[in-house]
Design a protein around this motif. Structure first.
Motif, PDB file in Angstrom:
ATOM      1  N   ASN A 340       0.983  -1.047  -0.001  1.00 11.52           N
ATOM      2  CA  ASN A 340       0.068   0.190   0.171  1.00 11.52           C
ATOM      3  C   ASN A 340       0.997   1.093  -0.062  1.00 11.52           C
ATOM      4  O   ASN A 340       0.615   2.167  -1.110  1.00 11.52           O
ATOM      5  CB  ASN A 340      -0.381   0.271   1.462  1.00 11.52           C
ATOM      6  N   LYS A 343       2.248   1.523  -3.511  1.00 11.18           N
ATOM      7  CA  LYS A 343       1.265   1.723  -4.416  1.00 11.18           C
ATOM      8  C   LYS A 343       0.391   3.169  -4.017  1.00 11.18           C
ATOM      9  O   LYS A 343       0.553   3.714  -4.927  1.00 11.18           O
ATOM     10  CB  LYS A 343      -0.083   0.948  -4.312  1.00 11.18           C
ATOM     11  N   ASP A 368       4.538   6.651   4.817  1.00  9.71           N
ATOM     12  CA  ASP A 368       5.124   6.725   3.076  1.00  9.71           C
ATOM     13  C   ASP A 368       4.757   8.228   3.515  1.00  9.71           C
ATOM     14  O   ASP A 368       4.188   9.352   4.059  1.00  9.71           O
ATOM     15  CB  ASP A 368       4.042   5.225   2.141  1.00  9.71           C
ATOM     16  N   ILE A 373      -4.687   9.824   3.202  1.00 10.86           N
ATOM     17  CA  ILE A 373      -5.832   8.871   3.184  1.00 10.86           C
ATOM     18  C   ILE A 373      -7.157  10.254   4.285  1.00 10.86           C
ATOM     19  O   ILE A 373      -6.482  10.685   5.203  1.00 10.86           O
ATOM     20  CB  ILE A 373      -5.971   8.209   4.096  1.00 10.86           C
ATOM     21  N   VAL A 381     -11.627   2.260   5.722  1.00 10.50           N
ATOM     22  CA  VAL A 381     -10.237   1.589   5.074  1.00 10.50           C
ATOM     23  C   VAL A 381     -10.144   0.095   5.957  1.00 10.50           C
ATOM     24  O   VAL A 381      -9.045  -0.310   4.513  1.00 10.50           O
ATOM     25  CB  VAL A 381      -9.108   2.627   5.000  1.00 10.50           C
ATOM     26  N   TYR A 386     -12.650  -1.994   1.116  1.00  9.28           N
ATOM     27  CA  TYR A 386     -13.480  -0.685   0.848  1.00  9.28           C
ATOM     28  C   TYR A 386     -12.050  -0.260  -0.070  1.00  9.28           C
ATOM     29  O   TYR A 386     -10.716  -0.561   0.077  1.00  9.28           O
ATOM     30  CB  TYR A 386     -13.027   0.208   1.667  1.00  9.28           C
ATOM     31  N   ARG A 387     -12.572   1.346  -0.882  1.00 10.70           N
ATOM     32  CA  ARG A 387     -11.324   1.498  -1.423  1.00 10.70           C
ATOM     33  C   ARG A 387     -11.757   3.400  -1.406  1.00 10.70           C
ATOM     34  O   ARG A 387     -12.761   3.604  -2.382  1.00 10.70           O
ATOM     35  CB  ARG A 387     -10.971   1.042  -3.048  1.00 10.70           C
ATOM     36  N   GLY A 388     -10.600   3.374  -1.079  1.00 11.64           N
ATOM     37  CA  GLY A 388     -10.794   5.314  -0.607  1.00 11.64           C
ATOM     38  C   GLY A 388     -11.348   5.818  -1.940  1.00 11.64           C
ATOM     39  O   GLY A 388     -12.398   5.745  -2.903  1.00 11.64           O
ATOM     40  N   GLY A 398      -5.537  -4.038  -7.231  1.00  9.57           N
ATOM     41  CA  GLY A 398      -6.702  -3.852  -6.014  1.00  9.57           C
ATOM     42  C   GLY A 398      -8.217  -4.180  -5.212  1.00  9.57           C
ATOM     43  O   GLY A 398      -8.436  -3.245  -5.817  1.00  9.57           O
ATOM     44  N   ALA A 399      -8.432  -5.039  -5.008  1.00 10.35           N
ATOM     45  CA  ALA A 399      -9.940  -5.318  -4.247  1.00 10.35           C
ATOM     46  C   ALA A 399      -9.819  -4.462  -3.133  1.00 10.35           C
ATOM     47  O   ALA A 399     -11.378  -4.659  -2.853  1.00 10.35           O
ATOM     48  CB  ALA A 399     -10.441  -6.437  -4.312  1.00 10.35           C
ATOM     49  N   GLY A 400      -9.236  -4.199  -2.111  1.00 11.05           N
ATOM     50  CA  GLY A 400      -9.427  -3.603  -1.286  1.00 11.05           C
ATOM     51  C   GLY A 400      -9.546  -4.654  -0.134  1.00 11.05           C
ATOM     52  O   GLY A 400     -10.523  -4.438   0.785  1.00 11.05           O
ATOM     53  N   LEU A 401      -9.263  -5.610  -0.165  1.00 11.30           N
ATOM     54  CA  LEU A 401      -9.212  -6.744   0.737  1.00 11.30           C
ATOM     55  C   LEU A 401      -8.261  -7.086   1.845  1.00 11.30           C
ATOM     56  O   LEU A 401      -7.994  -7.254   2.834  1.00 11.30           O
ATOM     57  CB  LEU A 401      -9.231  -8.063   0.409  1.00 11.30           C
ATOM     58  N   GLY A 402      -6.765  -5.870   1.457  1.00 11.43           N
ATOM     59  CA  GLY A 402      -5.735  -6.135   2.399  1.00 11.43           C
ATOM     60  C   GLY A 402      -5.994  -5.314   3.385  1.00 11.43           C
ATOM     61  O   GLY A 402      -4.942  -6.377   4.349  1.00 11.43           O
ATOM     62  N   LEU A 403      -5.923  -4.524   3.900  1.00 12.75           N
ATOM     63  CA  LEU A 403      -6.039  -3.794   5.270  1.00 12.75           C
ATOM     64  C   LEU A 403      -7.304  -4.845   6.173  1.00 12.75           C
ATOM     65  O   LEU A 403      -6.885  -4.750   7.486  1.00 12.75           O
ATOM     66  CB  LEU A 403      -6.547  -2.190   5.466  1.00 12.75           C
TER      67      LEU A 403
HETATM   68  P1  ATP Z   1      -5.464  -5.164  -1.982  1.00 12.93           P
HETATM   69  O1  ATP Z   1      -4.562  -4.883  -0.933  1.00 12.93           O
HETATM   70  O2  ATP Z   1      -7.110  -5.886  -2.157  1.00 12.93           O
HETATM   71  O3  ATP Z   1      -5.090  -5.334  -3.313  1.00 12.93           O
HETATM   72  P2  ATP Z   1      -6.081  -2.258  -1.973  1.00 12.93           P
HETATM   73  O4  ATP Z   1      -4.813  -2.010  -1.138  1.00 12.93           O
HETATM   74  O5  ATP Z   1      -6.677  -1.585  -3.255  1.00 12.93           O
HETATM   75  O6  ATP Z   1      -6.730  -3.430  -2.074  1.00 12.93           O
HETATM   76  P3  ATP Z   1      -6.408  -2.074   0.938  1.00 12.93           P
HETATM   77  O7  ATP Z   1      -4.888  -2.564   1.113  1.00 12.93           O
HETATM   78  O8  ATP Z   1      -8.096  -2.817   1.655  1.00 12.93           O
HETATM   79  O9  ATP Z   1      -7.052  -2.133  -0.298  1.00 12.93           O
HETATM   80  O10 ATP Z   1      -6.904  -0.287   1.398  1.00 12.93           O
HETATM   81  C1  ATP Z   1      -7.847   0.198   1.315  1.00 12.93           C
HETATM   82  C2  ATP Z   1      -7.857   1.106   0.913  1.00 12.93           C
HETATM   83  O11 ATP Z   1      -6.926   2.088   2.170  1.00 12.93           O
HETATM   84  C3  ATP Z   1      -7.371   1.662  -0.679  1.00 12.93           C
HETATM   85  O12 ATP Z   1      -8.059   1.375  -1.809  1.00 12.93           O
HETATM   86  C4  ATP Z   1      -6.996   3.159  -0.454  1.00 12.93           C
HETATM   87  O13 ATP Z   1      -8.056   3.662  -1.088  1.00 12.93           O
HETATM   88  C5  ATP Z   1      -6.286   3.313   1.243  1.00 12.93           C
HETATM   89  N1  ATP Z   1      -5.259   3.133   1.653  1.00 12.93           N
HETATM   90  C6  ATP Z   1      -4.645   2.154   1.898  1.00 12.93           C
HETATM   91  N2  ATP Z   1      -3.074   2.526   2.503  1.00 12.93           N
HETATM   92  C7  ATP Z   1      -2.684   4.091   2.032  1.00 12.93           C
HETATM   93  C8  ATP Z   1      -1.641   4.585   2.144  1.00 12.93           C
HETATM   94  N3  ATP Z   1      -0.550   3.638   2.498  1.00 12.93           N
HETATM   95  N4  ATP Z   1      -1.822   5.659   1.139  1.00 12.93           N
HETATM   96  C9  ATP Z   1      -3.162   5.652   1.424  1.00 12.93           C
HETATM   97  N5  ATP Z   1      -4.108   5.094   1.008  1.00 12.93           N
HETATM   98  C10 ATP Z   1      -4.443   4.148   1.394  1.00 12.93           C
END
Ligand code: ATP
Ligand code: MG
Length: 444
Positions: A340, A343, A368, A373, A381, A386-388, A398-403
């Protein structure tokens, strides 16, 4: 009637006495009469007294049972999280519990009052006796003034529900939203209780929120699956329509096909991973890990990604820090967060990973220099899918599953996860783990 009977008995008694003892003097006759009357009075009053004391103890028993029942009911009502309101036939509030007092801003009842109040109310409601307290406007709320339901709540739906139950005696069920209660949603069940109507308010706000999250999750999921599928269909159709014969186009389309298939596959494996973690179907195998080494390996992997080419990394973790964690899961947590940080960074930005040990706990931060955000997005998040900022996120995969996965994994380790962010400046995620050094010390 009693006097007539006594007179009759006296006449019969005098006749029998005169017939049996015609020679008796007046004084002796009076003495005998007094003795007979005294003996009779004794037996009659003993009989009456017995009956009276029986009736008294029965009344006392009934009163005690009623009091115990009422204390129990009042206790149950007081501990209920649901608001309960009972109104009388005049639509006056006859009884309410603390939850209703808080909900409708009514004065809370003191400990003694609800019992007495409840006693009269429930008695009246269950037996067919004349409702004394309820029909007495001043007594209806003890010493406090009585409330009309219309003054307690102006909601026409609530008022007409109680009214219809009082008139038709048939239960009513409806959903109400309270504008003055942060638009919380309630299911109101009103039922008839003798001359009264009882309303119970169930707070269904949380249920509705969960239902909305569930609906959004499935809508997002089908969207996330449809996007790569549509691309794959388009590619394969183009290939079938002749692109197969063009070596350049063929390679390009197969690469696109592979990219989208990979995305779908990682999405599906993330979802199954998340559902396994959420339902507790996974086990941590904890071991003592040198944090700096694990972080360096994950950073090396992240650096190899195309997106990380112009991002600089710094690791500031003392070599001495040992954590107690599951290696694979810790790598997963770190990779998601560093991914993240890369990205959502700006071109030429940096990612810093640091750790501090304090009181048996290690706090690991990933910071970073990205766009940050928005405050409104911050609490969301960690939600699944959920994607911001959608327009920005669409550019990144990314699908918004990582966090969501990270949150569960950190909690499974007994740690905490926090985030601070400033728009235009960057974001810092921090999570905690147990220090292995501390755990060893304690065990020793
Ligand atoms: P995935 O992790 O499934 O590949 P993703 O990275 O979009 O997809 P998450 O990691 O769950 O999903 O993050 C959710 C949302 O939080 C992101 O789409 C982004 O909008 C916001 N976000 C997360 N980390 C950061 C960051 N370091 N800086 C800015 N926004 C962030
Ligand atoms: Mg992510």
């Amino acid at each position: 009637m009693v006097t007539l009977a006594a007179l009759l008995i006296f006449v019969v008694y005098e006749t029998i006495k005169t017939a049996l003892f015609p020679e008796l003097s007046v004084i002796s006759s009076h003495v005998i009469t007094v003795i007979v009357v005294a003996v009779m009075t004794f037996f009659v009053s003993r009989y009456a007294l017995n009956r009276y004391s029986q009736a008294l103890s029965e009344t006392q028993r009934q009163t005690r049972i009623t009091q115990e029942t009422n204390t129990l009911l009042a206790g149950v009502l007081a501990t209920m999280r649901e608001a309960v309101i009972i109104v009388d036939s005049q639509m006056r509030v006859a009884l309410y519990n603390d939850a209703a007092a808080a909900m409708f801003k009514l004065p809370p009842k003191d400990a003694g009052r609800p019992h007495a109040h409840l006693s009269a109310t429930i008695d009246d409601g269950l037996s067919e006796r004349e409702p004394q307290v309820i029909n007495n406007p001043t007594a209806a709320a003890g010493d406090s003034p009585s409330y009309r339901l219309t003054s307690v709540t102006r909601d026409p739906a609530i008022n007409s529900a109680f009214k219809s139950v009082l008139e038709d005696k048939a239960p009513v069920e409806l959903q109400v939203q309270m504008a003055d209660r942060d638009h919380r949603s309630f299911q109101l069940n009103v039922a008839s209780l003798g001359d009264l109507a009882v309303g119970v308010f169930f707070d269904i706000t949380q249920l509705e929120r969960l239902e909305r999250v569930r609906r959004e999750f499935f809508a997002n999921l089908s969207h996330e699956l449809r996007t790569p599928l549509t691309a794959m269909l388009a590619c394969s159709e183009t290939l079938m329509d002749g692109a197969l014969d063009d070596p350049d186009a063929r390679t390009r389309f197969v690469e696109v096909l592979h990219k989208h298939a990979t995305r779908m596959s990682s999405l599906i494996s993330d979802i199954s991973d998340l559902s396994a973690i959420e339902s507790g179907q996974f086990e941590l195998s904890l071991e003592k890990l040198r944090l700096r080494r694990v972080v360096s390996e994950v950073v090396a992997l992240a650096k190899s990604q195309k997106a990380a080419t112009d991002i600089s990394f710094s690791i500031s973790i003392p070599d001495s820090i040992l954590v107690e964690a599951d290696r694979t899961r810790l790598e997963q947590i770190l990779y998601n967060m560093i991914d993240n940080a890369v990205k959502f960074n700006r071109p030429g930005g940096s990612v810093s990973i640091s750790a501090d040990e304090n009181d048996g706990s290690v706090a690991i931060s990933i910071e970073d220099t990205g766009a940050g955000i928005a405050a409104l997005d911050l609490p969301r998040v960690f939600e699944r899918l959920y994607r911001g900022d959608k327009s920005r996120s669409r550019k990144t995969e990314g699908a918004g599953l990582g966090l969501a996965i990270v949150k569960h994994l950190v909690h499974a380790h007994g740690g905490e996860l926090t985030v601070v962010s400033e728009l235009g400046q960057g974001t810092r995620f921090t999570f905690t783990l147990s220090s292995a050094a501390h755990a060893a010390e304690q065990a020793g």
